[in-house]
Scaffold this active site. Structure first.
Site, PDB file in Angstrom:
ATOM      1  N   HIS A   1     -28.963 -12.494 -21.107  1.00 65.14           N
ATOM      2  CA  HIS A   1     -28.879 -13.928 -21.375  1.00 65.14           C
ATOM      3  C   HIS A   1     -28.114 -14.309 -22.644  1.00 65.14           C
ATOM      4  O   HIS A   1     -28.289 -15.417 -23.152  1.00 65.14           O
ATOM      5  CB  HIS A   1     -30.302 -14.526 -21.462  1.00 65.14           C
ATOM      6  CG  HIS A   1     -30.971 -14.664 -20.120  1.00 65.14           C
ATOM      7  ND1 HIS A   1     -30.784 -13.793 -19.083  1.00 65.14           N
ATOM      8  CD2 HIS A   1     -31.837 -15.602 -19.633  1.00 65.14           C
ATOM      9  CE1 HIS A   1     -31.509 -14.174 -18.033  1.00 65.14           C
ATOM     10  NE2 HIS A   1     -32.156 -15.258 -18.336  1.00 65.14           N
TER      11      HIS A   1
ATOM     12  N   GLY B   1     -25.875 -12.984 -15.627  1.00 69.15           N
ATOM     13  CA  GLY B   1     -26.930 -13.057 -14.617  1.00 69.15           C
ATOM     14  C   GLY B   1     -27.477 -14.458 -14.433  1.00 69.15           C
ATOM     15  O   GLY B   1     -27.894 -14.830 -13.340  1.00 69.15           O
ATOM     16  N   HIS B   2     -27.499 -15.229 -15.495  1.00 72.71           N
ATOM     17  CA  HIS B   2     -27.973 -16.604 -15.410  1.00 72.71           C
ATOM     18  C   HIS B   2     -26.839 -17.523 -15.823  1.00 72.71           C
ATOM     19  O   HIS B   2     -26.442 -17.543 -16.980  1.00 72.71           O
ATOM     20  CB  HIS B   2     -29.193 -16.821 -16.313  1.00 72.71           C
ATOM     21  CG  HIS B   2     -29.979 -18.063 -16.007  1.00 72.71           C
ATOM     22  ND1 HIS B   2     -29.396 -19.296 -15.777  1.00 72.71           N
ATOM     23  CD2 HIS B   2     -31.321 -18.262 -15.880  1.00 72.71           C
ATOM     24  CE1 HIS B   2     -30.346 -20.203 -15.537  1.00 72.71           C
ATOM     25  NE2 HIS B   2     -31.523 -19.600 -15.585  1.00 72.71           N
TER      26      HIS B   2
ATOM     27  N   HIS C   1     -31.848 -17.876  -6.898  1.00 73.60           N
ATOM     28  CA  HIS C   1     -32.583 -18.636  -7.909  1.00 73.60           C
ATOM     29  C   HIS C   1     -32.031 -20.060  -7.993  1.00 73.60           C
ATOM     30  O   HIS C   1     -30.841 -20.263  -8.229  1.00 73.60           O
ATOM     31  CB  HIS C   1     -32.421 -17.908  -9.242  1.00 73.60           C
ATOM     32  CG  HIS C   1     -33.279 -18.421 -10.346  1.00 73.60           C
ATOM     33  ND1 HIS C   1     -32.871 -19.423 -11.192  1.00 73.60           N
ATOM     34  CD2 HIS C   1     -34.522 -18.083 -10.738  1.00 73.60           C
ATOM     35  CE1 HIS C   1     -33.828 -19.663 -12.082  1.00 73.60           C
ATOM     36  NE2 HIS C   1     -34.846 -18.859 -11.820  1.00 73.60           N
TER      37      HIS C   1
ATOM     38  N   GLU D   1     -38.020 -17.885  -7.158  1.00 67.72           N
ATOM     39  CA  GLU D   1     -37.864 -19.244  -7.691  1.00 67.72           C
ATOM     40  C   GLU D   1     -36.639 -19.899  -7.084  1.00 67.72           C
ATOM     41  O   GLU D   1     -35.834 -20.503  -7.797  1.00 67.72           O
ATOM     42  CB  GLU D   1     -37.759 -19.198  -9.220  1.00 67.72           C
ATOM     43  CG  GLU D   1     -38.951 -18.510  -9.862  1.00 67.72           C
ATOM     44  CD  GLU D   1     -38.880 -18.438 -11.386  1.00 67.72           C
ATOM     45  OE1 GLU D   1     -37.803 -18.702 -11.942  1.00 67.72           O
ATOM     46  OE2 GLU D   1     -39.915 -18.134 -12.001  1.00 67.72           O
TER      47      GLU D   1
ATOM     48  N   GLU E   1     -39.073 -26.152  -8.831  1.00 66.57           N
ATOM     49  CA  GLU E   1     -39.151 -26.185 -10.291  1.00 66.57           C
ATOM     50  C   GLU E   1     -38.538 -27.465 -10.846  1.00 66.57           C
ATOM     51  O   GLU E   1     -37.506 -27.932 -10.359  1.00 66.57           O
ATOM     52  CB  GLU E   1     -38.418 -24.948 -10.837  1.00 66.57           C
ATOM     53  CG  GLU E   1     -38.537 -24.790 -12.340  1.00 66.57           C
ATOM     54  CD  GLU E   1     -37.819 -23.533 -12.847  1.00 66.57           C
ATOM     55  OE1 GLU E   1     -37.510 -22.638 -12.034  1.00 66.57           O
ATOM     56  OE2 GLU E   1     -37.557 -23.472 -14.062  1.00 66.57           O
TER      57      GLU E   1
ATOM     58  N   CYS F   1     -36.884 -27.837 -13.480  1.00 67.89           N
ATOM     59  CA  CYS F   1     -35.512 -27.542 -13.913  1.00 67.89           C
ATOM     60  C   CYS F   1     -34.533 -27.514 -12.739  1.00 67.89           C
ATOM     61  O   CYS F   1     -33.350 -27.810 -12.913  1.00 67.89           O
ATOM     62  CB  CYS F   1     -35.447 -26.182 -14.621  1.00 67.89           C
ATOM     63  SG  CYS F   1     -36.190 -26.205 -16.258  1.00 67.89           S
TER      64      CYS F   1
ATOM     65  N   CYS G   1     -39.294 -23.685 -20.709  1.00 71.23           N
ATOM     66  CA  CYS G   1     -38.000 -24.052 -20.135  1.00 71.23           C
ATOM     67  C   CYS G   1     -37.954 -25.461 -19.592  1.00 71.23           C
ATOM     68  O   CYS G   1     -37.031 -26.215 -19.874  1.00 71.23           O
ATOM     69  CB  CYS G   1     -37.584 -23.014 -19.100  1.00 71.23           C
ATOM     70  SG  CYS G   1     -37.662 -23.486 -17.394  1.00 71.23           S
ATOM     71  N   CYS G   2     -38.961 -25.876 -18.816  1.00 74.24           N
ATOM     72  CA  CYS G   2     -38.878 -27.195 -18.179  1.00 74.24           C
ATOM     73  C   CYS G   2     -39.027 -28.364 -19.157  1.00 74.24           C
ATOM     74  O   CYS G   2     -38.275 -29.337 -19.060  1.00 74.24           O
ATOM     75  CB  CYS G   2     -39.887 -27.306 -17.042  1.00 74.24           C
ATOM     76  SG  CYS G   2     -39.522 -26.168 -15.675  1.00 74.24           S
TER      77      CYS G   2
END
Lengths: 660, 660
Positions: free
Chosen positions: B133, B184-185, B259, B311, B327, B329, B407-408
């Protein structure tokens, strides 16, 4: 005092069950034996008989397999024993004798018998009752021993098992100096009670009673046991005592919890003990627990165990159709439980459940050709979702091959092979036992017919030749022969679904109330039966719509179809895919016909004009959401017996359909 | 060429949104800052600012937290920047400056910036793009830098981020000698494109374009990367490339996979790039993917991501209500994606989805008091099942406290604080860009109003004062001031749910077709607007029943209620528990009223006479299954806005109700 039916006295010849017993005898048991002998090319290695041979010093090698590998041999032996009882086969019997001789040779000096511990961990015996299944294997071996003794009169394995029971009893029990505990997986209780049937050995009964009564007395027993021994066999075991029915003593339990198979084996043994001891508080507990299982946590198919995570119960009215576990073995366990309850107190409340589980959730476990088996028996399957998506991994849309599983197939085998035991019960001499209803003349022997099965059944008072086309047609005819002229009672179940039940005696219709006494859903016909007497029992068996209690979220607004004991389902192969779009109109006529061909040939199927809901096709783009309701168009729908689903390729399946 | 809205030019004053912005400014951002500074007693340790201080040499210590701990600071900074833009606060700005100074001091000589690797694994930089990340944190820092620059004109963090982007570009990219790979994200793509908005630096655009185009070119990249470096950060990472949208190049993707948040960030960046490059094939791919998400895999609430396991997305028409992830997000990500699509091609197809997600699946993430947050936003919750049973563990029936999540909450913060950016867009000078529809006079500047929000918005051509009681009432009034007399266009969305839309110009009703041009669901009003001109837009906003495509198994036979953009739900607290028993009759009248008190005071609620299905209570024992259908009895039912569910204690909740 009621006695166990001797399978050798019961021949089943009707089209439905005789063909399945033949399948078991000719296909399943030989295949299973070949697996155990590692003689099936490409199959997973079993090594189960080899383990015994090594322990017996008959060959060199090392233990291979699961810690409960021995139980595979025991279960096969039990099935083979039932098969020999109904279908003698000298060659099979000789091979069984050879296996039993090996088992006897493997038994240790002190009676101990478990090849895993004998060969692999001789210093760890009886240290891990939670995980290591020694008592589970012992219980299955005991059931096999009694079955084989009953089938052949040979008692080698019975003696082995008595020495084993004595060995266990020297190590575990209420007395000081012994381990106070219970096994993680119930089964020894049933095994010991089976032993007691033929040995009348009070020690066997006492040990069973100890295990049943001890469970739940110390909910932390497994944790303490683990701490004391300092090693584990598996990681990730369930720590919640309710998984093992260890959260409360059985008399204080109100709901079925935990692993469904363990739970059913436990409750079955408890019900058996309640009968043997005429124990009112245990009887009341079993009744409460039966009630909870069957009126709060049982699928329409008799399937139980709502979650795959612990292969067991969740809570009241939680009955998902597409993610449930509903293990074949659990439905079989429910058959065991219902049968024990029937012996405790004959009532169609139990008999109807036994029949429901047997004809639906048990039979669905086996492919029609006897070659593939389901562990999991969902009420809804969607290829692409079932077996694939998270939460659905366990719900296989097609039966896997036999050898991928080790537990359910032999359980189906022994249940079908010993069907006579579930169809008939006999009380030889009348007494005040709870099993004999007040309405029946005291002193009369009673023969109970719980399941409508055609064939010949030999009892102390006479022989009954029974003809039936059940479950396709309701008419069952009982013909009496070899009667001694004594007064005795034939009692049969009048199912709750039977409409306009009618009885004929020697060809003449007689009102039910004149013919006999109806109590708890059983009709008791007491006569000095003569050779040549006949009783005919029949009822209307229309297709019925079934509705689920609206507390159940999964079946809201839905209906299912049932005819007689059979639950029906809709498969994509008959109805086109996207079964979720189908609706059954409230008023739609339900027609029956006979499937003309294919694997389901001869079965009664149900046709109706239903509806398919869809969003209008004339829209440019099919929307996901719309302010206008879906349009319903007429469509032919066909339902087939649930037990026969999944025999025609990969396709959707669904029991509950929204009613429109 | 379209330009980003400057939040400083947009003041939101309507009752609905102004109160939420106030909550964010006064409650959420200060609380979040206290968390980051480890100043909340009892809260989980964050250490996020301390990590930067240690890396900057301002204090002693060790890195603590997740590998992406830096992003918590970045997200807070971004939210604080938006808050400062709409609500200047010198003290907060000073504290932000101090944090930014620390970040600048933590940056390494070569521009590298990630406190985890600087402090803990300096030799492992850029070796594990899959798990670690670094680029995700960088992307968030870039978004924060641009937001703060826009809010304050201060460019310290912007310069830090440009040096960071240059550093990344020296290590990763298409050129020989650089690493060819993707993170990856996804997030760096959005960050770089945000940078490009203010820097116009072609290197930033090129690097974003590389990351977007490279994804899916080598589906095995992460596996190869792992093999090459020989170490892992986490075990149990997903190996399927589709989890990372790495299975195919974006232009070849037809369905949303993996995801959901990653997917939305990726698609949003792709749509932005498509606009910047006028790239037809990328535009077509984005359109196809938007279509797949919103017409095959989106809940009525705008929630996306059907499974908790990854997710993310499962497959078309799989839309479970009680086990979905949805989610917060991910719904925010869908707002981003829809907004980028709107900029690419203004159409209510995108605007309606953006509004749906915002008013339902995003807002539901935050408790009405701003103090608790949901990650997971189900459409059905059953206490005792949700959050408890297998498969439902993630579906919490009540919002957990802020500090349990990382995170959210900040994502909700930045979205609400920057709402003006989603409400308005402006094209200063007409050109042939796809964003400007043919029907509009070439050369006219266009102001788009995507969301009905009251307040003042300052544009190049003039100022609009907007009044509205949205979402409770549909009427929106635009008052023009500070107009230069030039010809320009006001365009606003006519939602698909708008019935009988009506426009008034300066108080006089004008037929829509005379007032302007309706294209793709936007009404374009082109005039030489004068100070004092007013436009009023209104429509009927009755309660509508919504139906789901019958392909969706979860919503069979059900209806849901929607009024304007708001999806409604039924809670146990209003309707009694056992919501599964409720039915909405097809013909039932739907009445609106204003909730008089409690946490939902002032909200429009929906009342109707519904039905409760139950098995007759006069039966001795309530059956689980019966041949008679459940009895329906009349019952008062009340629906409340979905976003407000879960604010009145532990209770059932349900959006879709069977229609009777």
């Amino acid at each position: 005092m009621e006695q166990e039916m001797d399978l050798k006295n019961i021949t089943i010849t009707d089209a439905f069950w005789a063909s399945r017993q033949k399948l078991v005898t000719e296909v399943v048991i030989p295949y299973q034996e070949a697996i155990l002998r590692d003689a099936v090319p490409g199959a997973e290695k079993s090594h189960a008989i080899a383990n015994f041979r090594i322990a017996a010093g008959q060959e060199q090698g090392e233990f291979y397999g699961m810690v409960f590998q021995d139980s595979d041999v025991a279960k096969w032996l039990e099935g083979a024993a039932y098969s020999l009882a109904i279908h003698p086969d000298a060659a099979l019997e000789a091979r069984v004798d050879e296996v039993i001789a090996t088992i006897a040779a493997a038994q240790q000096e002190d009676g101990y018998l478990d090849t895993y511990f004998i060969l692999k961990e001789p210093d760890h015996k009886f240290q891990n009752l939670q995980e290591c299944h020694e008592l589970y294997c012992a219980g299955h071996m005991m059931e096999a021993a009694v079955a084989y003794f009953e089938a052949t009169g040979k008692d080698t394995l019975l003696k082995v098992c008595q020495r084993l029971a004595d060995c266990i009893s020297r190590h575990i029990g209420p007395e000081e100096g012994k381990k106070h505990g219970v096994p993680g997986h119930e089964e020894i209780e049933l095994g010991l009670l089976r032993m007691y049937e033929v040995t009348a050995n009070q020690d066997d009964l006492a040990l069973a009673e100890y295990f049943i009564g001890q469970r739940g007395q110390d909910p932390q027993f497994f944790e303490k046991e683990k701490a004391a021994r300092g090693w584990i066999h598996w990681s990730g075991n369930f720590v919640d005592p309710s998984y093992y029915q260890q959260h409360l003593p059985v008399r204080e339990q109100k709901e079925a919890k935990g692993h469904a198979v363990r739970c059913m084996y436990f409750f079955s043994a408890a019900a058996e003990l309640a009968r043997l001891r005429s124990d009112a508080s245990l009887t009341a507990a079993c009744d409460q627990l039966f009630d909870n299982v069957t009126r709060k946590q049982m699928h329409l198919t008799g399937g139980i165990g709502q979650t795959a995570k612990w292969e067991g119960f969740t809570h009241d009215y939680d009955l998902p159709n597409d993610t449930c576990y509903d293990e074949t073995c659990a439905a079989i366990g429910l058959v065991f439980f219902a049968h024990r309850m029937l012996k405790l107190h004959p009532s169609r409340r139990y008999g109807d459940v036994m029949e429901r589980a047997l004809y639906n959730g048990v039979l669905s476990g086996m492919q029609l050709d006897g070659k593939r088996f389901f562990y999991v028996n969902p009420l809804e399957v969607n290829p692409g979702v079932s077996g694939v998506l998270p939460g659905f991994e366990h719900v296989l849309p097609q039966r896997p091959q036999w050898y991928a599983c080790a537990c359910c197939p032999p359980n189906v085998t022994r249940t079908i092979a010993s069907l006579g035991k579930y169809a008939w019960d006999e009380t030889v001499q009348g007494d005040a036992a709870a099993a004999i209803p007040d309405a029946v003349h005291p002193g009369a022997a009673v023969v109970w017919n719980h399941l409508f099965v055609g064939g010949t059944a030999r009892f102390t008072q006479g022989v009954l030749n029974t003809r039936t086309e059940y479950p396709w047609n309701s008419r069952t005819t009982y013909a009496f022969t070899s009667c001694s002229g004594k007064v005795w009672t034939l009692a049969f179940r009048v199912p709750a679904y039977a409409e306009n039940p009618a009885v004929s005696l020697n060809g003449k219709t007689v009102p039910m109330t004149e013919a006999g006494v109806l109590q708890d859903g059983y009709l008791y016909l007491t006569r000095a039966w003569q050779d040549g007497d006949t009783v005919e029992f029949s009822f209307d068996m229309p297709v019925r719509r079934v509705y689920c209690n609206p507390r159940v979220r999964a079946d809201e607004g839905c209906t299912a179809l049932q005819r007689g004991p059979l639950v029906y389902c809709f498969e994509g192969v008959d109805n086109g895919e996207l079964i979720q779009e189908l609706r059954i109109p409230r008023g739609a006529a339900l027609h029956t016909s006979i499937m003309p061909d294919g694997p389901l040939a001869g079965m009664t199927v149900i046709d109706l004009t239903g509806e398919r809901a869809s969003f209008p096709a004339d829209k440019e783009e099919e929307p996901l959401y719309a302010f206008e309701p879906p349009v319903h168009s007429a469509v032919s729908m066909r339902a087939v017996p649930y037990f026969a689903w999944g025999n025609r390729g990969l396709t959707q399946m669904r029991v509950w359909i929204p009613e429109s």
